[in-house]
Motif scaffolding. Sequence first.
Motif, mmCIF file in Angstrom:
data_model
loop_
_atom_site.group_PDB
_atom_site.id
_atom_site.type_symbol
_atom_site.label_atom_id
_atom_site.label_comp_id
_atom_site.label_asym_id
_atom_site.label_seq_id
_atom_site.Cartn_x
_atom_site.Cartn_y
_atom_site.Cartn_z
ATOM 1 N N GLN A 205 22.253 33.547 56.255
ATOM 2 C CA GLN A 205 21.055 32.747 56.002
ATOM 3 C C GLN A 205 21.395 31.613 55.044
ATOM 4 O O GLN A 205 22.176 31.815 54.122
ATOM 5 N N PRO A 206 20.837 30.429 55.241
ATOM 6 C CA PRO A 206 21.079 29.330 54.293
ATOM 7 C C PRO A 206 20.572 29.709 52.905
ATOM 8 O O PRO A 206 19.466 30.214 52.752
ATOM 9 N N ARG A 207 21.417 29.520 51.898
ATOM 10 C CA ARG A 207 21.044 29.830 50.521
ATOM 11 C C ARG A 207 20.937 28.544 49.720
ATOM 12 O O ARG A 207 21.471 27.495 50.105
ATOM 13 N N SER A 208 20.292 28.627 48.567
ATOM 14 C CA SER A 208 20.130 27.451 47.717
ATOM 15 C C SER A 208 21.442 27.120 47.024
ATOM 16 O O SER A 208 22.345 27.963 46.899
ATOM 17 N N LEU A 209 21.545 25.870 46.559
ATOM 18 C CA LEU A 209 22.734 25.448 45.824
ATOM 19 C C LEU A 209 22.907 26.282 44.563
ATOM 20 O O LEU A 209 24.013 26.726 44.236
ATOM 21 N N GLY A 210 21.808 26.504 43.850
ATOM 22 C CA GLY A 210 21.882 27.305 42.636
ATOM 23 C C GLY A 210 22.349 28.723 42.906
ATOM 24 O O GLY A 210 23.123 29.298 42.138
ATOM 25 N N GLY A 211 21.874 29.303 44.028
ATOM 26 C CA GLY A 211 22.297 30.645 44.392
ATOM 27 C C GLY A 211 23.777 30.714 44.702
ATOM 28 O O GLY A 211 24.471 31.648 44.285
ATOM 29 N N CYS A 212 24.282 29.737 45.432
ATOM 30 C CA CYS A 212 25.716 29.706 45.767
ATOM 31 C C CYS A 212 26.575 29.563 44.520
ATOM 32 O O CYS A 212 27.580 30.267 44.367
ATOM 33 N N VAL A 213 26.167 28.672 43.625
ATOM 34 C CA VAL A 213 26.936 28.481 42.387
ATOM 35 C C VAL A 213 26.865 29.737 41.515
ATOM 36 O O VAL A 213 27.857 30.159 40.912
ATOM 37 N N GLY A 214 25.685 30.364 41.455
ATOM 38 C CA GLY A 214 25.526 31.562 40.655
ATOM 39 C C GLY A 214 26.399 32.710 41.135
ATOM 40 O O GLY A 214 27.052 33.388 40.334
ATOM 41 N N VAL A 215 26.421 32.936 42.456
ATOM 42 C CA VAL A 215 27.261 34.002 43.009
ATOM 43 C C VAL A 215 28.735 33.690 42.783
ATOM 44 O O VAL A 215 29.536 34.580 42.468
ATOM 45 N N ALA A 216 29.116 32.422 42.928
ATOM 46 C CA ALA A 216 30.510 32.024 42.723
ATOM 47 C C ALA A 216 30.947 32.304 41.289
ATOM 48 O O ALA A 216 32.024 32.867 41.050
ATOM 49 N N CYS A 217 30.128 31.927 40.327
ATOM 50 C CA CYS A 217 30.476 32.152 38.916
ATOM 51 C C CYS A 217 30.450 33.635 38.567
ATOM 52 O O CYS A 217 31.289 34.112 37.788
ATOM 53 N N LEU A 218 29.500 34.368 39.147
ATOM 54 C CA LEU A 218 29.410 35.802 38.872
ATOM 55 C C LEU A 218 30.666 36.523 39.361
ATOM 56 O O LEU A 218 31.187 37.409 38.680
ATOM 57 N N SER A 219 31.155 36.136 40.523
ATOM 58 C CA SER A 219 32.362 36.754 41.060
ATOM 59 C C SER A 219 33.536 36.575 40.114
ATOM 60 O O SER A 219 34.266 37.531 39.800
ATOM 61 N N THR A 220 33.727 35.363 39.603
ATOM 62 C CA THR A 220 34.843 35.086 38.697
ATOM 63 C C THR A 220 34.652 35.777 37.354
ATOM 64 O O THR A 220 35.613 36.304 36.771
ATOM 65 N N ALA A 221 33.415 35.798 36.851
ATOM 66 C CA ALA A 221 33.145 36.465 35.578
ATOM 67 C C ALA A 221 33.404 37.965 35.682
ATOM 68 O O ALA A 221 33.977 38.573 34.763
ATOM 69 N N LEU A 222 33.012 38.574 36.786
ATOM 70 C CA LEU A 222 33.246 40.006 36.967
ATOM 71 C C LEU A 222 34.733 40.322 37.064
ATOM 72 O O LEU A 222 35.181 41.382 36.624
ATOM 73 N N LEU A 223 35.518 39.401 37.635
ATOM 74 C CA LEU A 223 36.968 39.604 37.661
ATOM 75 C C LEU A 223 37.512 39.691 36.236
ATOM 76 O O LEU A 223 38.358 40.536 35.937
ATOM 77 N N GLY A 224 37.024 38.823 35.352
ATOM 78 C CA GLY A 224 37.455 38.874 33.955
ATOM 79 C C GLY A 224 37.092 40.197 33.306
ATOM 80 O O GLY A 224 37.892 40.782 32.558
ATOM 81 N N ILE A 225 35.894 40.702 33.594
ATOM 82 C CA ILE A 225 35.465 41.984 33.031
ATOM 83 C C ILE A 225 36.349 43.118 33.545
ATOM 84 O O ILE A 225 36.725 44.030 32.792
ATOM 85 N N VAL A 226 36.694 43.067 34.832
ATOM 86 C CA VAL A 226 37.561 44.102 35.402
ATOM 87 C C VAL A 226 38.948 44.051 34.764
ATOM 88 O O VAL A 226 39.538 45.093 34.440
ATOM 89 N N LEU A 227 39.494 42.858 34.562
ATOM 90 C CA LEU A 227 40.798 42.731 33.913
ATOM 91 C C LEU A 227 40.772 43.305 32.497
ATOM 92 O O LEU A 227 41.731 43.930 32.044
ATOM 93 N N LEU A 228 39.654 43.096 31.802
ATOM 94 C CA LEU A 228 39.498 43.655 30.461
ATOM 95 C C LEU A 228 39.369 45.174 30.522
ATOM 96 O O LEU A 228 40.010 45.900 29.748
ATOM 97 N N ALA A 229 38.566 45.675 31.466
ATOM 98 C CA ALA A 229 38.320 47.113 31.562
ATOM 99 C C ALA A 229 39.569 47.884 31.953
ATOM 100 O O ALA A 229 39.761 49.032 31.527
ATOM 101 N N LEU A 230 40.439 47.272 32.758
ATOM 102 C CA LEU A 230 41.658 47.947 33.205
ATOM 103 C C LEU A 230 42.852 47.682 32.277
ATOM 104 O O LEU A 230 43.983 48.028 32.607
ATOM 105 N N ALA A 231 42.592 47.043 31.133
ATOM 106 C CA ALA A 231 43.608 46.811 30.095
ATOM 107 C C ALA A 231 44.718 45.868 30.546
ATOM 108 O O ALA A 231 45.841 45.953 30.064
ATOM 109 N N PHE A 232 44.389 44.937 31.454
ATOM 110 C CA PHE A 232 45.377 43.935 31.842
ATOM 111 C C PHE A 232 45.281 42.682 30.974
ATOM 112 O O PHE A 232 46.255 41.946 30.835
ATOM 113 N N GLU A 233 44.110 42.414 30.396
ATOM 114 C CA GLU A 233 43.915 41.245 29.548
ATOM 115 C C GLU A 233 43.005 41.601 28.388
ATOM 116 O O GLU A 233 42.262 42.593 28.449
#
Length: 464
Positions: A205-233
């Motif tokens: 389904q077509p999503r809003s620009l804000g929604g696309c940017v929000g999901v994109a940033c959330l994905s990258t932010a969660l990667l950082g949290i996972v790296l922290l949680a797994l003691a890689f960074e």
Amino acid sequence: MKTSFADLWRPSGAVDRGTYALAGLLGFALKHNLDRLVAGYGFHRPWTLFNYWVPVRDVARITELRGAEAVFLGTMVALSLPFIWVGVILTLKRLRSASLPSQLVALFFVPFLNLAFFLVLCLLPARERSSVEHTAQGEKESFVNRLIPDSALGSAALSILVTVPFGLGLALLASQVLANYGWGLFVALPFAMGFAAALIYGARQPRSLGGCVGVACLSTALLGIVLLALAFEGVICLIMAVPIALPLAAFGGICAYGVQRRRWLRNDAPVFLSALLIFVPSVEWVEHAVAAPSPVFVVRTAIEIHAPPEQVWKQVVAFSEIPSPREWMFRAGIAYPIRAEIRGTGPGAERHCVFSTGAFVEPIEVWDEPHQLKFSVASNPPPMEEWTPYSHIDPPHLHGFLMSEGGQFVLTPLPDGGTRLEGTTWYHHGLWPSAYWRLWSDVIIHQIHMRVLKHIRDEVERKG
């Protein structure tokens, strides 16, 4: 769709993906070998794949080049012009064949992103106008798209479940396997994750620009949290990476938003995802293969002291214990100086500057009392102690990625009887883009300088 040699120079017409891929690969192979021949035999200079990505600092110096440097640069640019022309023309033809906006040809000139752009154009099929119109009326969705939930929450959750594990694998490939902290990890990966997350989010389904940017940033932010949680960074390095990673992820989300607005392009989501899956590890591997030398940077800091150079010299050579730091960055874990010890006098003596993470071993090269003390660095301690939920982590960037090569103190007498004390550090780091990471390292080294210089000033003036 046949293309003659003469057609390579004409902007009109179109080319299919096979012709475009073949011409691109052959053209790059021809140009690279021609460049190596001219650079090696004509100018006696090495030439590698990394030379095609000129650092920003070198671009700024182009107008300052003279003599042999200017001749070399002019020759290489002249050799590039016909290849650039053919590349632009073929890209325009391929965009026309795929019914994409011709303005996208600008991506041909964007470092690293042009690799993904080339892969996408090699994979997208030719589309006639009638095909586009038929797709807009309701073409059958691809199998992959049908697996994505219709709801915004469901598609966002799936995009996170897909991109974060892949992002984790590619981040570990760069940092743990290839030992690269560079363009692949800090530029290509966040852009690709943001693009992929937003593309999956808007596939059904077509999503809003804000929604696309929000999901994109959330994905990258969660990667950082996972790296922290797994003691890689640790927290410090993740905070430093945020200002470059999140904007790139957002840009990826914006690009995916442009794709999802065109129904027929949404059905080609697997093509884009496949290209991104190849693009990121390719950039990481190229960085590892070419192993570009790190540039050497210099930081100078000065302070005025109300005492003659003879009194200042004693503290410069071996300063006493510095009180616990108040600066936020040192309290956060950045290594900070504690005291300096000297073993011997004159050139050949060994100075130990003790930091919170260990000692710099500094063989003295120039002992010009009381004017100049210059030294090299034989051993570097880790540059920081990472904030982490665990008792200790040891990421690769703590070893060999921020290295001091030498330093000096220069004492200049002032007319009022005081002294201008200047501290200098020469260093390099293995982090790319180097211009971005230099913003952090210069500030850190300047604060280290100030901690030492202020302590020397306070001790000399207190005793004087």
